[in-house]
Design a protein around this motif. Structure first.
Motif, PDB file in Angstrom:
ATOM      1  N   LEU A 235     121.619  11.452  35.594  1.00  9.28           N
ATOM      2  CA  LEU A 235     123.170  11.683  35.397  1.00  9.28           C
ATOM      3  C   LEU A 235     123.107  13.187  34.742  1.00  9.28           C
ATOM      4  O   LEU A 235     123.895  14.099  35.332  1.00  9.28           O
ATOM      5  CB  LEU A 235     123.799  10.956  34.392  1.00  9.28           C
ATOM      6  CG  LEU A 235     125.130  10.942  34.496  1.00  9.28           C
ATOM      7  CD1 LEU A 235     125.936  10.469  35.794  1.00  9.28           C
ATOM      8  CD2 LEU A 235     125.760  10.137  33.295  1.00  9.28           C
ATOM      9  N   TRP A 240     122.702  12.476  41.693  1.00 11.59           N
ATOM     10  CA  TRP A 240     123.817  11.520  41.729  1.00 11.59           C
ATOM     11  C   TRP A 240     123.077  10.218  42.334  1.00 11.59           C
ATOM     12  O   TRP A 240     123.342   9.029  41.835  1.00 11.59           O
ATOM     13  CB  TRP A 240     124.974  12.007  42.642  1.00 11.59           C
ATOM     14  CG  TRP A 240     125.501  13.146  42.061  1.00 11.59           C
ATOM     15  CD1 TRP A 240     125.807  14.169  42.724  1.00 11.59           C
ATOM     16  CD2 TRP A 240     126.093  13.396  40.504  1.00 11.59           C
ATOM     17  NE1 TRP A 240     126.369  15.477  41.885  1.00 11.59           N
ATOM     18  CE2 TRP A 240     126.581  14.592  40.619  1.00 11.59           C
ATOM     19  CE3 TRP A 240     126.205  12.520  39.721  1.00 11.59           C
ATOM     20  CZ2 TRP A 240     127.307  15.162  39.337  1.00 11.59           C
ATOM     21  CZ3 TRP A 240     126.862  12.915  38.361  1.00 11.59           C
ATOM     22  CH2 TRP A 240     127.367  14.543  38.532  1.00 11.59           C
ATOM     23  N   ILE A 361     128.622   4.643  35.253  1.00  8.52           N
ATOM     24  CA  ILE A 361     127.668   5.782  35.905  1.00  8.52           C
ATOM     25  C   ILE A 361     127.501   5.584  37.552  1.00  8.52           C
ATOM     26  O   ILE A 361     127.664   6.527  38.210  1.00  8.52           O
ATOM     27  CB  ILE A 361     125.973   5.680  35.404  1.00  8.52           C
ATOM     28  CG1 ILE A 361     126.208   6.066  33.871  1.00  8.52           C
ATOM     29  CG2 ILE A 361     125.187   6.387  36.062  1.00  8.52           C
ATOM     30  CD1 ILE A 361     124.923   5.998  33.349  1.00  8.52           C
ATOM     31  N   CYS A 365     128.793   8.550  40.197  1.00  8.80           N
ATOM     32  CA  CYS A 365     127.800   9.056  40.966  1.00  8.80           C
ATOM     33  C   CYS A 365     128.414   8.699  42.417  1.00  8.80           C
ATOM     34  O   CYS A 365     128.286   9.745  43.428  1.00  8.80           O
ATOM     35  CB  CYS A 365     126.514   8.315  40.881  1.00  8.80           C
ATOM     36  SG  CYS A 365     125.590   8.850  39.493  1.00  8.80           S
TER      37      CYS A 365
END
Length: 475
Positions: A235, A240, A361, A365
């Motif tokens: 990250l 991604w 996360i 992404c």
């Protein structure tokens, strides 16, 4: 609201240090130094050394106090109170640090002490007599995961963002035991540091045992914990797809805490915990602990929430109950009820990695990859737990990314993320409302150097391969 405090105090329960089904780990006395020649003569001693290395994470100079608090007050959502702060962290909040300050020196030296001990385990573990290969691999995998965790923390603190300059000078890579006559390591490039962290984590995955979720000791790095660290590492580099894939592996089969569990506060590990640090009265100064600064009564009790941040929460969002205006304690600013001592002053649990972070996360992404429906789904999972009945987002593009980043602020405040989130994305830094030190600058302004710690002067003075010319910009 007073009843919330009273109920929280009444319902706190003690929890054993590193409680888990792997109870054999707990039969050993930990040590915070690996010096004895006998340490690697048998498996039990080596395992005790590993516990001692983990125990160092709870130090107030590292992840027991300094790192998580500094990572939030160097942001815009959380602050140290302007009065009765006992002069703790005021320079950090003011973002007016010098290379000689303890807030700069202590995490650096504590981190490299821990890396030194991990290196001792890594270099000696495969030679332990009578240990099985599985036992050796487990110890080595744990040590490599722990070394990567510390290096990632140091990179985020003492180096500029990867997005800004991936070839900038970073931290020192210390991948072996160095004796007093060894050449001093210089600063590595930021990309080399991230590559080293990634290699350690990939090797740890190969070495660690496969465990079911209910077998995992949350006080040690499991494969899920390593996947989570990989997600964070990727990250930071805006890789991604890799960040998403590892976040998915980290939260797979890990249930989120219920709304009720969330409202009980982050006092001890819960079902969505992936990695946690426990600290006790026996290990640390009871007042130099995370809850001592957050809990409204007892200890230093000086952490406050910014009023403009609190306004971002809907009145229907259950997380609004983490904030309290109590005239008898602080008539001006919002108290924070998210953290507290569990059972006894000084006993606490710091949840370092949890499933909610991994879902966020994943959402970030997917949004960056243009997979908006998947991003909306992942985001809604976190929003709906805190705000039952909230409609799923219909945003796309930058608006969706901004909504996800705001949700990270709401869900993870006080857990040590905001500083790095601003840095890694090179966001504007704006403090408004009841902050007693305000800032307003962008990544193109000279003041942005404040988001990176200086290299400690003590390191520059002692290291023959680092000079004043190698100091970070602005210092």
């Amino acid at each position: 609201m007073n009843n919330i405090i009273k109920k929280s105090i009444i319902t706190l329960f003690s929890i054993s240090l590193l409680f888990s089904c792997k109870s054999d780990f707990l039969e050993l006395e930990p040590t915070d130094a690996i010096q004895d020649e006998d340490v690697f003569k048998n498996y039990n001693n080596a395992r005790a050394a590993l516990i001692g290395a983990y125990d160092q994470l709870s130090s107030n100079n590292f992840d027991g106090l300094y790192n998580p608090i500094m990572a939030d007050i160097m942001g815009e959502d959380v602050m140290i109170n302007s009065v009765d702060n006992w002069n703790w962290f005021t320079e950090v909040y003011q973002m007016n640090l010098l290379p000689t300050y303890s807030y700069v020196n202590s995490p650096w030296w504590s981190g490299y002490k821990l890396i030194f001990d991990c290196n001792k385990i890594i270099e000696n573990v495969q030679f332990i007599p009578e240990a099985t290969q599985e036992e050796k691999d487990e110890l080595e995998g744990q040590a490599k995961a722990l070394r990567a965790y510390v290096n990632l923390k140091l990179v985020q603190m003492y180096a500029p963002a990867h997005k800004r300059d991936n070839m900038a000078q970073s931290i020192m890579i210390v991948d072996r035991i160095l004796d007093v006559n060894a050449e001093d390591p210089g600063r590595a490039t930021l990309q080399d540091a991230y590559d080293f962290i990634e290699t350690d984590l990939l090797q740890a995955i190969e070495l660690l045992s496969d465990l079911e979720v209910d077998e995992i000791d949350r006080g040690f790095f499991s494969k899920k914990g390593v996947y989570a660290l990989l997600a964070r590492t990727y990250l930071d580099q805006e890789r991604w797809e890799e960040a998403r894939d590892n976040a998915l592996k980290a939260h797979q089969d890990v249930p989120l805490m219920t709304a009720n569990e969330m409202l009980q506060g982050f006092l001890y590990r819960n079902q969505e915990t992936i990695f946690s640090i426990a600290f006790t009265q026996e290990d640390n100064n009871i007042y130099l602990s995370l809850p001592s600064f957050y809990w409204p009564v007892a200890g230093y009790s000086s952490m406050r929430a910014n009023d403009k941040f609190v306004e971002k929460f809907s009145t229907e969002d259950l997380r609004i109950y983490f904030f309290l205006k109590e005239e008898e304690i602080d008539a001006e600013r919002n108290l924070i009820l998210k953290f507290g001592h569990n059972g006894t002053v000084g006993n606490a649990e710091r949840i370092v990695i949890r499933a909610s972070e991994m879902h966020l996360i994943e959402a970030e992404c997917e949004a960056e990859l243009g997979n908006y429906s998947k991003a909306q789904d992942a985001l809604h999972l976190i929003q709906a737990r805190a705000y039952p009945g909230v409609p799923k987002s219909k945003n796309t593009g930058q608006e969706l990314i901004d909504e996800i980043l705001l949700e990270r602020r709401k869900e993870l405040f006080g857990e040590g993320f905001r500083w790095n989130d601003i840095k890694r994305r090179q966001l504007p830094f704006v403090r408004e409302g009841d902050h007693w030190v305000k800032f307003n600058f962008t990544a193109n302004d000279n003041d942005y150097y404040r988001l990176t710690f200086p290299i400690p002067q003590s390191e520059i003075d002692a290291n023959q391969n680092i000079s004043e010319a190698d100091q970070n910009v602005g210092y």
